[in-house]
Design an enzyme around this catalytic site. Structure first.
Site, PDB file in Angstrom:
ATOM      1  N   GLU A  13      -1.900   4.100 -10.907  1.00 10.93           N
ATOM      2  CA  GLU A  13      -2.214   4.138  -9.639  1.00 10.93           C
ATOM      3  C   GLU A  13      -3.520   4.445  -9.504  1.00 10.93           C
ATOM      4  OE1 GLU A  13      -0.343   2.453  -7.106  1.00 10.93           O
ATOM      5  OE2 GLU A  13       1.145   2.697  -8.658  1.00 10.93           O
ATOM      6  N   HIS A 182       4.726   1.609  -5.354  1.00  8.47           N
ATOM      7  CA  HIS A 182       3.465   1.800  -5.498  1.00  8.47           C
ATOM      8  C   HIS A 182       3.470   3.478  -5.866  1.00  8.47           C
ATOM      9  CE1 HIS A 182       2.082  -1.826  -4.270  1.00  8.47           C
ATOM     10  NE2 HIS A 182       2.744  -1.845  -3.228  1.00  8.47           N
TER      11      HIS A 182
HETATM   12 MG   LIG Z   1       1.624   0.530  -9.029  1.00  7.82          MG
END
Ligand SMILES: [Mg+2]
Length: 223
Positions: A13, A182
Site C-alpha cells: 500500500e 486494500h
Molecule cells: Mg493492496
C-alpha cells in the site's frame, strides 16, 4: 512443469491522493509492506512478514488514502523507514527460504528457475512503486526484487478471462475476498489463496518480468 512449490505474495500500500494525475502515482511512497509465504501444495500459509512504513516525502496521509487502506496517520508516524522495512524483509526472506530449502529464481546455480517465486497482482508493486522509490531515495534495491510473477497476466491467459479488478478475479472462481480490501496484508493473503487455486487448476506459474535478463544468476545471491 514449473517446479514451484511455494510462492510469496506481496502487496504494497502506498501514499495516494484524491483525483491524483496518473503520472504522480509513480511518486508514491510505500506505507505498508506485507508478504505471505504459502505452500502451494498444502494451501497453507507458512509464514508472514508485515510492517507499516513511514512516508517522508509527503508525511501527511490524505483522507482518501486512509479511507482506502484503513491505515491511520498515527500508525505510519510510529512506523519504520522504507530502508528498514526492506532490510527486515530481506532478513525474513533469507531465513524463511533457508529453513525450507527454497530458492528464488536466479538464486541457485543448480536450480536457476527456483522452487519459490515472488508474486504480485499487476506489475505496479515492483516495477513502479519500489523501483521509483529506491531511485528517488538513493537506496540499493536487492536483486531478489528483479524477478517476479504478475499473477494477473498468468490468470488472464490461463482462465481466458480479463478481470476488471482483483475482486472480479476471485469471484469468477467462486472465491470470496476475506478481510478488508486494500489493507495490504489482507490483499496479500487473498492473493496467496488465489495462487493456491491457480496452482491446483494447473496454471503455468512463471516469472513474467525479469529486470536483469542479461544475468544468469542474481548478484549477491539475490540480496
Ligand atoms: Mg493492496
Amino acid at each position: 512443469m514449473h517446479g514451484y512449490t511455494h510462492a510469496i505474495a506481496v502487496d504494497f500500500e502506498a501514499t495516494c491522493f484524491k483525483d491524483q494525475p496518473v503520472q504522480e502515482l509513480r511518486d508514491s511512497e510505500i506505507i505498508e509492506f506485507p508478504a505471505v509465504l504459502v505452500n502451494l501444495k498444502t494451501g497453507k500459509v507458512e509464514a508472514e512478514f508485515h510492517t507499516y512504513v513511514k512516508p517522508v516525502e509527503r508525511p501527511q496521509l490524505s483522507e482518501y488514502c486512509t479511507n482506502l487502506t484503513g491505515i491511520r496517520q498515527r500508525t505510519v508516524d510510529a512506523a519504520v523507514t522504507v530502508q528498514t522495512a526492506i532490510n527486515r524483509f530481506t532478513d525474513w526472506l533469507k531465513m524463511e527460504l533457508k529453513v525450507r530449502n527454497l530458492v528464488l529464481p536466479k538464486m541457485s546455480e543448480t536450480n536457476p528457475k527456483g522452487n519459490c517465486i515472488l508474486v504480485t497482482w499487476t506489475n505496479w508493486d515492483f516495477n513502479i512503486c519500489l523501483v521509483k522509490e529506491c531511485e528517488r531515495k538513493k537506496m540499493r534495491k536487492p536483486s531478489c526484487f528483479d524477478q517476479w510473477m504478475n499473477a494477473k497476466a498468468i490468470y488472464r491467459n490461463f482462465y481466458k478471462f480479463y478481470p476488471y479488478n482483483f475482486d472480479k478475479a476471485l469471484s469468477r472462481l467462486r472465491l470470496t475476498f476475506r478481510g478488508r480490501a486494500h489493507s495490504g496484508i489482507a490483499d496479500a493473503r487473498n492473493l496467496a489463496t488465489l495462487l493456491v487455486r491457480m496452482y491446483r487448476d494447473g496454471a503455468p506459474l512463471a516469472v513474467t518480468t525479469d529486470l536483469s535478463p542479461e544475468l544468469q544468476l542474481n548478484e549477491n545471491g539475490g540480496f
